[in-house]
Design a protein around this motif. Structure first.
Motif, PDB file in Angstrom:
ATOM      1  N   ASP A  50       0.854  -1.185   0.000  1.00  0.00           N
ATOM      2  CA  ASP A  50       0.000   0.000   0.000  1.00  0.00           C
ATOM      3  C   ASP A  50       0.896   1.244   0.000  1.00  0.00           C
ATOM      4  O   ASP A  50       1.422   1.630   1.036  1.00  0.00           O
ATOM      5  CB  ASP A  50      -0.901   0.007   1.234  1.00  0.00           C
ATOM      6  CG  ASP A  50      -1.742   1.271   1.343  1.00  0.00           C
ATOM      7  OD1 ASP A  50      -1.862   1.993   0.329  1.00  0.00           O
ATOM      8  OD2 ASP A  50      -2.266   1.545   2.443  1.00  0.00           O
TER       9      ASP A  50
ATOM     10  N   HIS B 299       0.166   2.327  -7.365  1.00  0.00           N
ATOM     11  CA  HIS B 299      -0.445   1.086  -6.912  1.00  0.00           C
ATOM     12  C   HIS B 299      -0.252  -0.040  -7.922  1.00  0.00           C
ATOM     13  O   HIS B 299      -0.304   0.183  -9.136  1.00  0.00           O
ATOM     14  CB  HIS B 299      -1.946   1.281  -6.686  1.00  0.00           C
ATOM     15  CG  HIS B 299      -2.290   1.984  -5.425  1.00  0.00           C
ATOM     16  ND1 HIS B 299      -2.609   1.314  -4.269  1.00  0.00           N
ATOM     17  CD2 HIS B 299      -2.363   3.309  -5.126  1.00  0.00           C
ATOM     18  CE1 HIS B 299      -2.878   2.192  -3.305  1.00  0.00           C
ATOM     19  NE2 HIS B 299      -2.735   3.411  -3.807  1.00  0.00           N
TER      20      HIS B 299
ATOM     21  N   ARG C   9      -7.785  -0.796  -8.340  1.00  0.00           N
ATOM     22  CA  ARG C   9      -8.732   0.172  -7.759  1.00  0.00           C
ATOM     23  C   ARG C   9     -10.027   0.252  -8.570  1.00  0.00           C
ATOM     24  O   ARG C   9     -10.671   1.292  -8.646  1.00  0.00           O
ATOM     25  CB  ARG C   9      -8.076   1.552  -7.618  1.00  0.00           C
ATOM     26  CG  ARG C   9      -7.016   1.608  -6.539  1.00  0.00           C
ATOM     27  CD  ARG C   9      -6.234   2.894  -6.533  1.00  0.00           C
ATOM     28  NE  ARG C   9      -5.389   2.993  -7.702  1.00  0.00           N
ATOM     29  CZ  ARG C   9      -4.584   4.021  -7.958  1.00  0.00           C
ATOM     30  NH1 ARG C   9      -4.551   5.034  -7.128  1.00  0.00           N
ATOM     31  NH2 ARG C   9      -3.829   4.032  -9.031  1.00  0.00           N
TER      32      ARG C   9
ATOM     33  N   TRP D 101      -5.228   6.071   7.894  1.00  0.00           N
ATOM     34  CA  TRP D 101      -6.207   5.287   7.129  1.00  0.00           C
ATOM     35  C   TRP D 101      -7.620   5.771   7.385  1.00  0.00           C
ATOM     36  O   TRP D 101      -8.439   5.805   6.465  1.00  0.00           O
ATOM     37  CB  TRP D 101      -6.082   3.804   7.473  1.00  0.00           C
ATOM     38  CG  TRP D 101      -4.764   3.220   7.091  1.00  0.00           C
ATOM     39  CD1 TRP D 101      -4.032   3.501   5.963  1.00  0.00           C
ATOM     40  CD2 TRP D 101      -4.003   2.274   7.835  1.00  0.00           C
ATOM     41  NE1 TRP D 101      -2.864   2.790   5.976  1.00  0.00           N
ATOM     42  CE2 TRP D 101      -2.821   2.021   7.109  1.00  0.00           C
ATOM     43  CE3 TRP D 101      -4.192   1.612   9.045  1.00  0.00           C
ATOM     44  CZ2 TRP D 101      -1.840   1.132   7.557  1.00  0.00           C
ATOM     45  CZ3 TRP D 101      -3.223   0.721   9.502  1.00  0.00           C
ATOM     46  CH2 TRP D 101      -2.063   0.485   8.758  1.00  0.00           C
TER      47      TRP D 101
ATOM     48  N   HIS E 143      -6.678   0.541   0.434  1.00  0.00           N
ATOM     49  CA  HIS E 143      -6.046  -0.683  -0.050  1.00  0.00           C
ATOM     50  C   HIS E 143      -6.514  -1.840   0.830  1.00  0.00           C
ATOM     51  O   HIS E 143      -6.746  -1.683   2.035  1.00  0.00           O
ATOM     52  CB  HIS E 143      -4.527  -0.520   0.035  1.00  0.00           C
ATOM     53  CG  HIS E 143      -3.741  -1.615  -0.602  1.00  0.00           C
ATOM     54  ND1 HIS E 143      -3.576  -2.850  -0.002  1.00  0.00           N
ATOM     55  CD2 HIS E 143      -3.060  -1.674  -1.768  1.00  0.00           C
ATOM     56  CE1 HIS E 143      -2.829  -3.616  -0.779  1.00  0.00           C
ATOM     57  NE2 HIS E 143      -2.508  -2.935  -1.859  1.00  0.00           N
TER      58      HIS E 143
ATOM     59  N   ALA F  54      -4.548  -2.393   3.979  1.00  0.00           N
ATOM     60  CA  ALA F  54      -4.854  -1.372   4.987  1.00  0.00           C
ATOM     61  C   ALA F  54      -6.174  -1.675   5.688  1.00  0.00           C
ATOM     62  O   ALA F  54      -6.322  -1.420   6.890  1.00  0.00           O
ATOM     63  CB  ALA F  54      -4.896   0.011   4.339  1.00  0.00           C
TER      64      ALA F  54
ATOM     65  N   THR G 292       4.006  -0.866   3.676  1.00  0.00           N
ATOM     66  CA  THR G 292       3.721   0.544   3.387  1.00  0.00           C
ATOM     67  C   THR G 292       4.988   1.254   2.939  1.00  0.00           C
ATOM     68  O   THR G 292       5.057   2.487   2.955  1.00  0.00           O
ATOM     69  CB  THR G 292       3.134   1.266   4.609  1.00  0.00           C
ATOM     70  OG1 THR G 292       4.071   1.215   5.698  1.00  0.00           O
ATOM     71  CG2 THR G 292       1.812   0.663   5.038  1.00  0.00           C
TER      72      THR G 292
END
Length: 401
Positions: A33, A40, A44, A136, A147, A150, A213
């Motif tokens: 993420d 990315h 998405r 987040w 994500h 996440a 991350t």
């Protein structure tokens, strides 16, 4: 910042642009993420898939045709994970009712307990002092998307570090995520909590968060253990998939479009449609980006329906039996037809509307897609048995597996 234009055209363009990334690049980078604005490795596309502006079969076909079964395996698996969750809940609708009870009880507890209410407000606002979690929470509120990794970390911290009711975390996601889905969301939160796979929890750790991350976060003070939550009764065996129509009935009908399937023109032909109505039940989404996306998606569905069926759609204020009956009578319909609605708040509202329509002599017919009819019955156990059977079913649907 990502473009979340809520139309089928935009979704198909995004899918087309992502096709090169549906193979080994996806498998290698899908767990990372990079944060808002980062590069990315995931598509998405989930908000479009959630509303079926882009369909699962379209995604799977694009990946398989471009990369072949081996290289596209991880991407196709993620597509059918969503299908698995929906099938699993469809075969066990009582689990949705359990979630509603748990949410009601947790809300009542927060009303009685000022400290719990304060902690919930801090978690939703992103002011807990846990840097990753707070980031987040703000990203969720501002963008309506997170994500998947996440989401897992967030849920784990919510349940095991902050000690907050899991059902209210699930409710937060369902209200704020553009792709909030009753099945995927509820069952994923149950999985983190140790309810879905009984006794097996998901524990977020600082090292794992830092690794995936790219070092943006290494939160301190996280729970070191994750004691599974429990239920008083086991879920029980899967029931048979409820029987529905595989095609629209003859005669003039009112087409009902709900947020569960916004491409009915690919399922229901124009010859039997006398009118079109768009309606959503209560608790479809909250406010913010999720509401904006849904409103735009409904408008897009209405515009496409007008072109396909040659009638101007009516937007109803609620998914209400009396309003649907009045609209059906106004267009001379002898009944209503809609793409099948899976377990969740829309299905609950539709069940009440169906009873009201029956008193008016109007039948409501649901038409299920071949994808769902073929794959949902496989969700009798865990995902891995489902995954093993899926290729043969996908081949039967004409996909190049």
């Amino acid at each position: 910042m990502s473009d979340w234009t809520p139309t089928r055209e935009a979704g198909l363009e995004r899918m087309k642009a992502f096709v090169p990334g549906m193979g080994r690049a996806y498998a290698a980078g899908r767990n990372t993420d990079p944060g808002p604005g980062g590069a990315h490795a995931v598509s998405r596309l989930s908000p479009w898939v959630r509303r079926r502006l882009v369909r699962e079969d379209e995604l799977a076909r694009a990946a398989l045709e471009a990369h072949g079964p081996r290289a596209a395996e991880k991407f196709v698996q993620e597509v059918i994970w969503r299908t698995y969750w929906k099938g699993w809940l469809e075969l066990r609708p009582q689990v949705w009712e359990r979630y509603l009870v748990a949410r009601h009880q947790a809300r009542a507890a927060a009303d009685r307990d000022p400290a719990l209410a304060r902690d919930l407000a801090a978690a939703e606002a992103g002011t807990t002092g846990i840097d990753a979690f707070d980031a987040w929470a703000r990203e969720l509120a501002e963008t309506g998307w997170l994500h998947n990794h996440a989401r897992m970390w967030f849920a784990s911290i919510w349940i095991f570090t902050l000690k907050l009711p899991w059902a209210l975390g699930a409710d937060l996601f369902l209200r704020r995520l553009m792709d909030g889905d009753p099945a995927s969301n509820t069952l994923s939160w149950r999985w983190v909590a140790g309810l879905q796979t009984v006794g097996k929890t998901y524990l977020a750790t600082a090292d794992n968060i830092a690794r995936y991350t790219d070092g943006r976060f290494r939160p301190q003070g996280l729970a070191r253990t994750a004691e599974p939550l429990t239920e008083t009764e086991p879920v029980g065996a899967a029931r048979p998939l409820r029987a529905l129509a595989d095609e629209a009935p003859a005669g003039p009908h009112l087409l009902l479009i709900t947020p569960e399937d916004l491409t009915p023109e690919h399922l229901i032909g124009p010859w039997e449609i006398a009118g079109v109505a768009l309606a959503e039940g209560p608790d479809a989404v909250g406010d913010g980006p999720a509401r904006v996306f849904l409103e735009g998606a409904l408008a897009d569905a209405g515009a496409r329906a007008a072109g396909r069926y040659g009638v101007e759609p009516a937007r109803l204020a609620t998914l209400d039996g009396a309003a649907l009956a009045a609209r059906a009578r106004a267009v001379g319909a002898i009944g209503l037809v809609t793409p099948a609605v899976p377990v969740g708040p829309t299905a609950t509202a539709l069940a009440a509307a169906r009873e009201a329509l029956a008193t008016e002599g109007l039948a409501l017919v649901e038409v299920r897609r071949d994808w769902d009819t073929a794959l949902w019955p496989l969700a009798t156990k865990g995902f891995f048995p489902f995954k093993e059977k899926a290729p043969q079913v996908l081949a039967g649907l004409g996909l190049p597996v």
